[in-house]
Design a protein around this motif. Structure first.
Motif: not given
Length: 311
Positions: A127-139
């Motif tokens: 997970l990456i928490l940005k100012s207005s975004e939440l990014e997720t990556k599942l491997i």
């Protein structure tokens, strides 16, 4: 209104990502579940006020992971075992030079998982928490040198909204879907021609629809909040939308008055299975961006016209 849950920041099973400016994300190791995501103090995820965040109870809300099976399963409860198990912290939380916060969790097969699904696997969830975004990556990794396995996966996401009757899904034009509330064995697949799915007070019963081959970008528009939720994804072709209606029976872990404040979306490979050959891995990503429209929309005309030049 949601209330605070009995969860402590000093609990070792709880990980808090803090970007500053009241922008945070809270994850519990049980199920690698995101239970809170706040942007400048505004909560973006629904969690029922009566959910118990402990080691034994299931909860209603958040963002949880579906694996290795979607919906009912003869070997366990709905949506598989990944959201029931304790995950391990692989790395983080770490803040990069841009101020974004990174976290990676890890789950692998064990005696319990093999009792219901007899395969070796690894899962890495970033997970990456940005100012207005939440990014997720599942491997998802198949470490076996000789055995192929099949699975279903997804992100089970309770989108918090101010008024479910003023929410629009944009980007559905021409998609094939099934309506699980009105199953006709002779016509199991229907074709949607409209671009927008809306929910109104006329929806007395639940909406439960699965859309296939969805585009990599979709918008959820919350009219009451002047807000666009932009979803950008890869390798997540299916979308299940569930909205409880006014005739839904009482759910033990959900107050009836809470039904007006969330929409459930399941993005992933949820209707057909994914085949993973030996010694290979499967990667899927999703970015949720919240775009706040500062200027109120016009009072006349269709609300979606306001976003025509923006989306």
């Amino acid at each position: 209104m949601q209330t605070h849950h009995p969860i402590r920041n000093d609990d070792p099973r709880v990980i808090r990502m803090d970007r500053g400016n009241y922008t945070t994300c809270t994850i519990i190791l049980k199920g690698a579940a995101v239970t809170s995501w706040m942007i400048e103090g505004a909560e973006q995820i629904f969690l029922s006020r009566i959910s118990k965040l402990d080691d034994y109870s299931k909860y209603r809300g958040g963002i949880s992971l579906i694996f290795p099976h979607y919906e009912s399963w003869i070997y366990g409860r709905n949506h598989g075992f990944a959201r029931d198990l304790m995950w391990s912290l692989q790395s983080g939380p770490i803040t990069d030079k841009n101020g974004d916060v990174h976290l990676t969790l890890f789950l692998t097969s064990n005696c319990f998982t093999k009792s219901s699904w007899n395969y070796d696997f690894e899962m890495h969830y970033s997970l990456i928490l940005k100012s207005s975004e939440l990014e997720t990556k599942l491997i998802i990794v198949n470490p076996s040198p000789s055995i192929t396995f099949e699975f279903q996966f997804g992100q089970h996401w309770y989108v918090k909204v101010k008024d479910v009757t003023k929410v629009f899904f944009q980007g559905l034009k021409g998609l094939t879907y099934i309506d699980k509330m009105n199953v006709n064995p002779n016509i199991p697949f229907l074709v949607r021609t409209n671009d927008v799915l809306t929910f109104t007070d006329d929806n007395k019963e639940s909406i439960d629809q699965v859309y296939f081959d969805t585009p990599d970008e979709l918008n959820i528009i919350s009219e009451e909040e002047n807000k666009i939720i932009k979803i950008t994804k890869a390798n997540m072709p299916d979308l299940n939308i569930w909205v409880p209606g006014k005739k839904i029976p009482k759910i033990n872990d959900l107050d009836l008055d809470e039904c007006a404040y969330f929409v459930v979306t399941d993005f992933g490979q949820i209707y057909h299975t994914k085949v993973l050959p030996p010694m290979s891995r499967f990667v899927t990503t999703q970015t949720i961006e919240v775009i706040k429209i500062r200027t109120p929309p016009p009072k006349h005309g269709h609300f979606l016209d306001y976003f025509e030049d923006i989306c």
